[in-house]
Design a protein around this motif. Structure first.
Motif, PDB file in Angstrom:
ATOM      1  N   GLY A  37       3.379   3.227  -7.979  1.00  0.00           N
ATOM      2  CA  GLY A  37       3.541   1.795  -7.814  1.00  0.00           C
ATOM      3  C   GLY A  37       4.486   1.461  -6.674  1.00  0.00           C
ATOM      4  N   THR A  38       5.185   2.471  -6.158  1.00  0.00           N
ATOM      5  CA  THR A  38       6.169   2.252  -5.098  1.00  0.00           C
ATOM      6  C   THR A  38       5.530   2.480  -3.739  1.00  0.00           C
ATOM      7  N   VAL A  39       5.666   1.508  -2.854  1.00  0.00           N
ATOM      8  CA  VAL A  39       5.023   1.600  -1.546  1.00  0.00           C
ATOM      9  C   VAL A  39       5.996   1.197  -0.439  1.00  0.00           C
ATOM     10  N   GLN A  40       5.706   1.719   0.735  1.00  0.00           N
ATOM     11  CA  GLN A  40       6.335   1.270   1.971  1.00  0.00           C
ATOM     12  C   GLN A  40       5.183   0.831   2.863  1.00  0.00           C
ATOM     13  N   VAL A  41       5.150  -0.436   3.228  1.00  0.00           N
ATOM     14  CA  VAL A  41       4.015  -0.971   3.984  1.00  0.00           C
ATOM     15  C   VAL A  41       4.437  -1.210   5.433  1.00  0.00           C
ATOM     16  N   ILE A  42       3.769  -0.525   6.347  1.00  0.00           N
ATOM     17  CA  ILE A  42       4.036  -0.653   7.778  1.00  0.00           C
ATOM     18  C   ILE A  42       2.935  -1.501   8.407  1.00  0.00           C
ATOM     19  N   VAL A  43       3.310  -2.562   9.077  1.00  0.00           N
ATOM     20  CA  VAL A  43       2.360  -3.422   9.774  1.00  0.00           C
ATOM     21  C   VAL A  43       2.865  -3.642  11.194  1.00  0.00           C
ATOM     22  N   ALA A  44       2.040  -3.272  12.175  1.00  0.00           N
ATOM     23  CA  ALA A  44       2.400  -3.427  13.592  1.00  0.00           C
ATOM     24  C   ALA A  44       3.754  -2.797  13.908  1.00  0.00           C
ATOM     25  N   GLY A  45       4.004  -1.616  13.315  1.00  0.00           N
ATOM     26  CA  GLY A  45       5.217  -0.875  13.623  1.00  0.00           C
ATOM     27  C   GLY A  45       6.454  -1.319  12.875  1.00  0.00           C
ATOM     28  N   ARG A  46       6.348  -2.361  12.079  1.00  0.00           N
ATOM     29  CA  ARG A  46       7.497  -2.871  11.326  1.00  0.00           C
ATOM     30  C   ARG A  46       7.302  -2.656   9.831  1.00  0.00           C
ATOM     31  N   LEU A  47       8.413  -2.571   9.105  1.00  0.00           N
ATOM     32  CA  LEU A  47       8.351  -2.464   7.656  1.00  0.00           C
ATOM     33  C   LEU A  47       8.092  -3.856   7.086  1.00  0.00           C
ATOM     34  N   ALA A  48       6.885  -4.047   6.525  1.00  0.00           N
ATOM     35  CA  ALA A  48       6.496  -5.366   6.022  1.00  0.00           C
ATOM     36  C   ALA A  48       6.918  -5.573   4.580  1.00  0.00           C
ATOM     37  N   ALA A  49       6.978  -4.498   3.797  1.00  0.00           N
ATOM     38  CA  ALA A  49       7.362  -4.617   2.393  1.00  0.00           C
ATOM     39  C   ALA A  49       7.758  -3.248   1.884  1.00  0.00           C
ATOM     40  N   SER A  50       8.645  -3.250   0.866  1.00  0.00           N
ATOM     41  CA  SER A  50       9.155  -1.991   0.329  1.00  0.00           C
ATOM     42  C   SER A  50       9.445  -2.164  -1.147  1.00  0.00           C
ATOM     43  N   GLY A  51       8.960  -1.234  -1.975  1.00  0.00           N
ATOM     44  CA  GLY A  51       9.263  -1.277  -3.398  1.00  0.00           C
ATOM     45  C   GLY A  51       8.016  -1.248  -4.245  1.00  0.00           C
ATOM     46  N   ASP A  52       8.137  -1.687  -5.496  1.00  0.00           N
ATOM     47  CA  ASP A  52       7.006  -1.734  -6.414  1.00  0.00           C
ATOM     48  C   ASP A  52       6.080  -2.880  -5.979  1.00  0.00           C
ATOM     49  N   TYR A  53       4.786  -2.575  -5.794  1.00  0.00           N
ATOM     50  CA  TYR A  53       3.899  -3.592  -5.231  1.00  0.00           C
ATOM     51  C   TYR A  53       3.725  -4.799  -6.169  1.00  0.00           C
ATOM     52  N   ARG A  54       3.910  -4.598  -7.473  1.00  0.00           N
ATOM     53  CA  ARG A  54       3.808  -5.735  -8.400  1.00  0.00           C
ATOM     54  C   ARG A  54       4.979  -6.699  -8.180  1.00  0.00           C
ATOM     55  N   HIS A  55       6.156  -6.105  -7.965  1.00  0.00           N
ATOM     56  CA  HIS A  55       7.329  -6.943  -7.682  1.00  0.00           C
ATOM     57  C   HIS A  55       7.168  -7.638  -6.337  1.00  0.00           C
ATOM     58  N   ILE A  56       6.624  -6.915  -5.352  1.00  0.00           N
ATOM     59  CA  ILE A  56       6.387  -7.506  -4.036  1.00  0.00           C
ATOM     60  C   ILE A  56       5.472  -8.722  -4.171  1.00  0.00           C
ATOM     61  N   ARG A  57       4.414  -8.573  -4.988  1.00  0.00           N
ATOM     62  CA  ARG A  57       3.464  -9.685  -5.178  1.00  0.00           C
ATOM     63  C   ARG A  57       4.171 -10.907  -5.748  1.00  0.00           C
ATOM     64  N   ARG A  58       5.066 -10.701  -6.697  1.00  0.00           N
ATOM     65  CA  ARG A  58       5.713 -11.832  -7.351  1.00  0.00           C
ATOM     66  C   ARG A  58       6.711 -12.537  -6.441  1.00  0.00           C
ATOM     67  N   LEU A  59       7.127 -11.833  -5.387  1.00  0.00           N
ATOM     68  CA  LEU A  59       8.027 -12.460  -4.415  1.00  0.00           C
ATOM     69  C   LEU A  59       7.277 -13.287  -3.378  1.00  0.00           C
ATOM     70  N   MET A  60       5.947 -13.167  -3.358  1.00  0.00           N
ATOM     71  CA  MET A  60       5.137 -13.912  -2.390  1.00  0.00           C
ATOM     72  C   MET A  60       4.929 -15.332  -2.898  1.00  0.00           C
ATOM     73  N   THR A  61       5.955 -16.141  -2.783  1.00  0.00           N
ATOM     74  CA  THR A  61       5.912 -17.480  -3.369  1.00  0.00           C
ATOM     75  C   THR A  61       4.954 -18.416  -2.624  1.00  0.00           C
ATOM     76  N   THR A  62       4.576 -18.076  -1.391  1.00  0.00           N
ATOM     77  CA  THR A  62       3.648 -18.934  -0.651  1.00  0.00           C
ATOM     78  C   THR A  62       2.199 -18.666  -1.045  1.00  0.00           C
ATOM     79  N   ARG A  63       1.967 -17.614  -1.820  1.00  0.00           N
ATOM     80  CA  ARG A  63       0.616 -17.285  -2.276  1.00  0.00           C
ATOM     81  C   ARG A  63       0.496 -17.632  -3.759  1.00  0.00           C
ATOM     82  N   PRO A  64      -0.378 -18.577  -4.123  1.00  0.00           N
ATOM     83  CA  PRO A  64      -0.548 -18.889  -5.548  1.00  0.00           C
ATOM     84  C   PRO A  64      -0.975 -17.655  -6.333  1.00  0.00           C
TER      85      PRO A  64
END
Length: 303
Positions: A198-225
């Motif tokens: 469940g733990t991921v490091q997401v690299i997008v265009a050479g930058r770290l876009a997200a880090s941690g448990d992907y379920r927690h990452i999803r819940r932090l995406m407040t701009t996405r219903p």
């Protein structure tokens, strides 16, 4: 137990920036490294493995610098995406050579154990050129494991493996992670990453876009219903009630139940139980519909 730490790491080739100011820390367990093609995943793995010098910043593995430090390979194993296995060798010769290069006290015993772990003992005396792609991959994993490393880096480790081999490799990696090893792997098959970690490091265009448990990452995406599928003893009554809740952005009735869009994950989940209890509605299914790794990944790369 060893950790991997990158501090302000960048790597560029001329005017091309492959990795841009990445800071992350990875401890024991399984961590998936994700990103679109060309995002910089392989460059990050090669920086961790000491195959590339950071243009800026520092890469540390188990408290030691990864670059220009041969001693780090006593605790690190690497399986690259690109095959570089000499086909004229047998798997036994290949893995034994790796054990000898590590100057192990009993190279033959270590080679036998590594080949046993990846289930290649029966075919160990065949030339690698006669192997299937999945078998060649397993011989490379055996060579990386022969010295029992604390840190294991794998770039697309499931390439060419059939379903049974893939399941065995997943069990192997899970077992090593539970034993306290630090394992980082990349895969373009999101289902594999979701099953393993469940733990991921997401690299997008050479930058770290997200880090941690992907379920927690999803819940932090407040701009996405957030989207839930809900089934109950009275879907129509529940839909009417939920439409009056300020945390709900929309409700639709489907064959599977209600599909509810909410802008506030926490407020909605608390309110749902209260509404159902107050009206005597029995909830039978509450399923986050967009909390899969595939959805999280798609949101990250299109943000």
């Amino acid at each position: 137990m060893s950790t991997i730490a990158l501090a302000g790491v960048s790597r560029w080739y001329g005017n091309v920036v492959a990795v841009n100011d990445v800071t992350l820390s990875i401890g024991p367990g399984l961590t998936g490294l994700l990103g679109p093609n060309g995002a910089g995943k392989t460059t990050v793995l090669h920086l961790m493995a000491g195959l590339l010098a950071p243009s800026q910043g520092e890469v540390v593995v188990g408290g030691e610098p990864a670059w220009a430090n041969p001693g780090v390979y006593r605790k690190l194993g690497l399986v690259t995406e690109r095959e570089s296995v000499p086909g004229f060798l047998t798997a036994w010769e290949f893995v034994l050579a790796s054990a000898q290069l590590h100057k192990l006290p009993d190279p033959a015993a270590a080679a036998r154990a590594a080949l046993e772990v990846v289930e290649l003992r029966e075919a160990q005396d065949r030339r690698i050129s006669t192997y299937s792609k999945g078998m060649r991959q397993r011989s490379r994993v055996a060579a990386a494991l022969v010295h029992d490393p604390e840190v294991l880096l794998l770039d697309e480790p499931f390439n060419g493996m059939d379903p049974r081999q893939r399941m065995h490799m997943m069990e192997l990696l899970n077992g090593m992670a539970e034993a306290g090893r630090t394992i980082v792997f990349s895969s373009h098959i999101l289902e594999e990453v979701e099953q393993l970690s469940g733990t991921v490091q997401v690299i997008v265009a050479g930058r770290l876009a997200a880090s941690g448990d992907y379920r927690h990452i999803r819940r932090l995406m407040t701009t996405r219903p957030h989207v839930f599928t809900i089934a109950s003893s009275d879907d129509r009554l529940l839909a009417t009630v939920l439409m009056g809740d300020t945390s709900v952005a929309g409700v639709s009735l489907t064959d599977a139940g209600l599909q509810v869009h909410t802008s506030d994950y926490g407020t909605f989940t608390r309110a749902l139980a209260k509404h159902a209890k107050a009206r005597g509605i029995r909830l039978t299914t509450i399923l986050p519909s967009d909390e899969s790794l595939e959805k999280v990944f798609s949101y990250l790369v299109t943000t």
